[in-house]
Design an enzyme around this catalytic site. Structure first.
Site, PDB file in Angstrom:
ATOM      1  CD  GLU A   1       6.240 -20.347 -10.798  1.00 20.97           C
ATOM      2  OE1 GLU A   1       5.195 -20.205 -10.120  1.00 20.97           O
ATOM      3  OE2 GLU A   1       7.316 -19.841 -10.468  1.00 20.97           O
TER       4      GLU A   1
ATOM      5  CD1 TRP B   1       1.523 -20.766  -6.659  1.00 24.62           C
ATOM      6  CD2 TRP B   1       2.672 -21.675  -4.976  1.00 24.62           C
ATOM      7  NE1 TRP B   1       1.265 -20.017  -5.530  1.00 24.62           N
ATOM      8  CE2 TRP B   1       1.958 -20.554  -4.488  1.00 24.62           C
ATOM      9  CE3 TRP B   1       3.464 -22.409  -4.095  1.00 24.62           C
ATOM     10  CZ2 TRP B   1       2.015 -20.160  -3.147  1.00 24.62           C
ATOM     11  CZ3 TRP B   1       3.518 -22.012  -2.760  1.00 24.62           C
ATOM     12  CH2 TRP B   1       2.809 -20.901  -2.311  1.00 24.62           C
TER      13      TRP B   1
ATOM     14  CD1 TRP C   1      -4.008  -6.523  10.603  1.00 27.23           C
ATOM     15  CD2 TRP C   1      -2.307  -6.066   9.230  1.00 27.23           C
ATOM     16  NE1 TRP C   1      -3.472  -7.724  10.203  1.00 27.23           N
ATOM     17  CE2 TRP C   1      -2.422  -7.469   9.353  1.00 27.23           C
ATOM     18  CE3 TRP C   1      -1.303  -5.554   8.417  1.00 27.23           C
ATOM     19  CZ2 TRP C   1      -1.575  -8.361   8.700  1.00 27.23           C
ATOM     20  CZ3 TRP C   1      -0.465  -6.437   7.752  1.00 27.23           C
ATOM     21  CH2 TRP C   1      -0.595  -7.822   7.904  1.00 27.23           C
TER      22      TRP C   1
ATOM     23  CG  ASN D   1       4.452 -14.590  -9.848  1.00 29.47           C
ATOM     24  OD1 ASN D   1       3.371 -14.499  -9.273  1.00 29.47           O
ATOM     25  ND2 ASN D   1       5.455 -15.308  -9.368  1.00 29.47           N
TER      26      ASN D   1
ATOM     27  CD1 TRP E   1      -2.868 -11.201   5.612  1.00 26.82           C
ATOM     28  CD2 TRP E   1      -4.256 -11.957   4.037  1.00 26.82           C
ATOM     29  NE1 TRP E   1      -3.637 -12.198   6.178  1.00 26.82           N
ATOM     30  CE2 TRP E   1      -4.497 -12.688   5.232  1.00 26.82           C
ATOM     31  CE3 TRP E   1      -5.002 -12.258   2.905  1.00 26.82           C
ATOM     32  CZ2 TRP E   1      -5.452 -13.686   5.314  1.00 26.82           C
ATOM     33  CZ3 TRP E   1      -5.971 -13.256   2.986  1.00 26.82           C
ATOM     34  CH2 TRP E   1      -6.182 -13.955   4.179  1.00 26.82           C
TER      35      TRP E   1
ATOM     36  CD1 TRP F   1      -3.239 -11.655  -2.728  1.00 28.01           C
ATOM     37  CD2 TRP F   1      -2.162 -10.174  -1.449  1.00 28.01           C
ATOM     38  NE1 TRP F   1      -3.131 -10.488  -3.448  1.00 28.01           N
ATOM     39  CE2 TRP F   1      -2.480  -9.557  -2.687  1.00 28.01           C
ATOM     40  CE3 TRP F   1      -1.490  -9.427  -0.494  1.00 28.01           C
ATOM     41  CZ2 TRP F   1      -2.141  -8.234  -2.986  1.00 28.01           C
ATOM     42  CZ3 TRP F   1      -1.142  -8.104  -0.780  1.00 28.01           C
ATOM     43  CH2 TRP F   1      -1.475  -7.529  -2.013  1.00 28.01           C
TER      44      TRP F   1
END
Length: 480
Positions: free
Chosen positions: A278, A281, A309, A344, A362, A385
């Site tokens: 993590e 990441w 959208w 998370n 998003w 996102w």
């Protein structure tokens, strides 16, 4: 007459700590007096001025840093305005002949810092920057062909194999702090909400600052890291480190976290390795932001530019307020509003719901998180996102649509998380709390629940929304 020992300015930014601070360490090593300064420069373009929750955290983090410096016999200079102008004024006032800082990676910050460094050097003022925020600089890690990594797993393997972080340093052994006049008070920065003051939940849940960051890390290593692989997905349990805001503001460095995990009693557990992934990441996200600076605003995969959208403001507001009728989504959004943070696993669920159930771009979710998260971080926010949307690097495949009910049943089977954040559903049985609309009227009545009154009906049918999302994604699959 020139000062025979002119001071060095240390420009604090997202590195609000004394230990393992390369810029501060280098300044101390010169033997010159040090002027620590923080400049509130709100010139970020577009929508990227720090949000409300971030500003609350920054206020208290600066207070903590100032207190730590006072214990060493000095003060943190506080300034507000365009950074170049403020630095020039401080140099003129103090006679400083050097400015040291730790690097930032947001696109506008990089551009600004490059201009400042060039300007200072042209005037004969030393300007040095350091890596105080990452394990590896984005330009120091690449694929075998020399290209930036776009897939996380090989990035993670390379980080582990070839970029073991150096041992973190402690606080400077000797730090001579330079006395200076003027500057602003912390209240002058106007970082706290006042009309109204909505920060009560943040105050109850967080203690910003370097000492608090290390305390939280120590608690995590003692109580949760060994089981992290399993418990990190359970929002009803305290299974995560909650270090993300401390890392963003630099109250603790990733090097410190990495080595603390490696030196802990649980270093060889699967949980420790999963947790370090993590941290990786976060590094991967910064790597993407550095090499692809439009990541926060543009689809990484251009085929998503053709996506149609459905910008329904009513549905967006229902999502923001935790009133969608899907308990796991609503619990997450209420946790975010109350505490400035969200688990998370739930972040992924609420993001998928906004994008793939409500068909809202998003960017709208990214903007909301930017304003409400205490750990709002441009690189991590944008990369995550886009990952959920399917438009990013190494993204979740377009056909991955989280089922909010299934996710809730799997990761909060007893409904502990739901009951905490949606008290109006607290008396529902475990079997139906994840989907109240499936309950018998008598069950709802006994629990004091009236759908459409005490708790909303679902604003969309997930099954139908999923079909719509898959059809829409199929249309753009081969575009771009």
């Amino acid at each position: 007459m020139a000062d025979p020992n002119p001071p060095v300015i240390v420009w604090f930014r997202q590195d609000l700590r004394l230990a393992d601070n390369p810029a501060l360490q280098a300044a101390a090593a010169t033997g010159a007096p040090v002027i620590p300064v923080y400049i509130l420069d709100d010139d970020a373009p577009g929508d990227w001025r720090p949000g409300g929750a971030s500003r609350w955290w920054l206020h208290h983090s600066l207070a903590s840093l100032a207190s730590d410096l006072q214990q060493l016999g000095g003060e943190l200079a506080l300034m507000k305005g365009e950074a170049q102008e403020q630095l020039d004024a401080l140099i003129e006032q103090t006679g400083a002949d050097a400015v040291f800082w730790n690097r930032l990676y947001e696109p506008w910050a990089r551009k600004r810092d490059e201009a400042i460094k060039s300007s200072l050097k042209d005037r004969g003022v030393r300007a040095r920057s350091f890596n105080g925020s990452l394990i590896v600089e984005p330009w120091d890690i690449a694929t075998k062909t020399g290209n930036p990594y776009k897939v996380f797993t090989p990035f993670w393997k390379s980080l582990k194999a070839d970029h073991t972080p150096a041992e973190p340093t402690g606080r400077p052994d000797a730090l001579q702090l330079h006395a200076h006049e003027g500057g602003l008070s912390l209240d002058d920065l106007d970082l706290l909400p006042t009309k109204p003051d909505w920060s009560g939940g943040l105050q109850e849940n967080w203690t910003p600052g370097e000492a608090a960051a290390h305390g939280r890390l120590g608690q995590f290593l003692k109580a949760a890291v060994s089981d992290y692989s399993d418990r990190r997905n359970l929002p009803g349990q305290s299974g995560t480190s909650r270090l993300s805001p401390h890392l963003h503001f630099g109250e603790i460095s990733p090097r410190q976290v990495w080595h603390a995990v490696k030196q802990s009693d649980h270093a060889r557990t699967g949980g420790a390795d999963t947790y370090l992934s993590e941290i990786a990441w976060r590094e991967f996200s910064y790597n993407l932001l550095y090499h692809f600076p439009d990541l926060p605003e543009a689809n990484f995969q251009s085929k998503f530019d053709a996506f149609e959208w459905d910008e329904c403001e009513d549905k967006l507001k229902a999502w923001q307020k935790g009133q969608t009728g899907y308990p796991i989504v609503d619990a997450g959004m209420r946790e975010l509003w109350a505490t400035g943070w969200m688990h998370n696993r739930v972040r992924m669920i609420v993001a998928s719901f906004l994008i793939k159930d409500l068909f809202i771009h998003w960017r709208r979710g990214e903007d909301w998180f930017w304003d409400t998260l205490v750990d709002a971080d441009l690189a991590s926010n944008a990369a995550s996102w886009q990952w959920t949307a399917g438009s990013g690097a190494d993204a979740a495949p377009y056909f991955r649509v989280f089922n909010p009910v299934g996710q809730s049943e799997k990761f909060d089977p007893k409904g502990d998380y739901l009951r905490k954040w949606i008290p109006e559903l607290a008396d529902l049985p475990d079997k139906v709390i994840h989907a109240p609309w499936t309950a018998e009227k008598s069950v709802l009545s006994r629990a004091g629940v009236t759908l459409g009154e005490t708790y909303p009906e679902p604003i969309v049918d997930h099954g139908e929304a999923r079909k719509r999302a898959l059809a829409a994604f199929e249309k753009i699959k081969d575009a771009g």
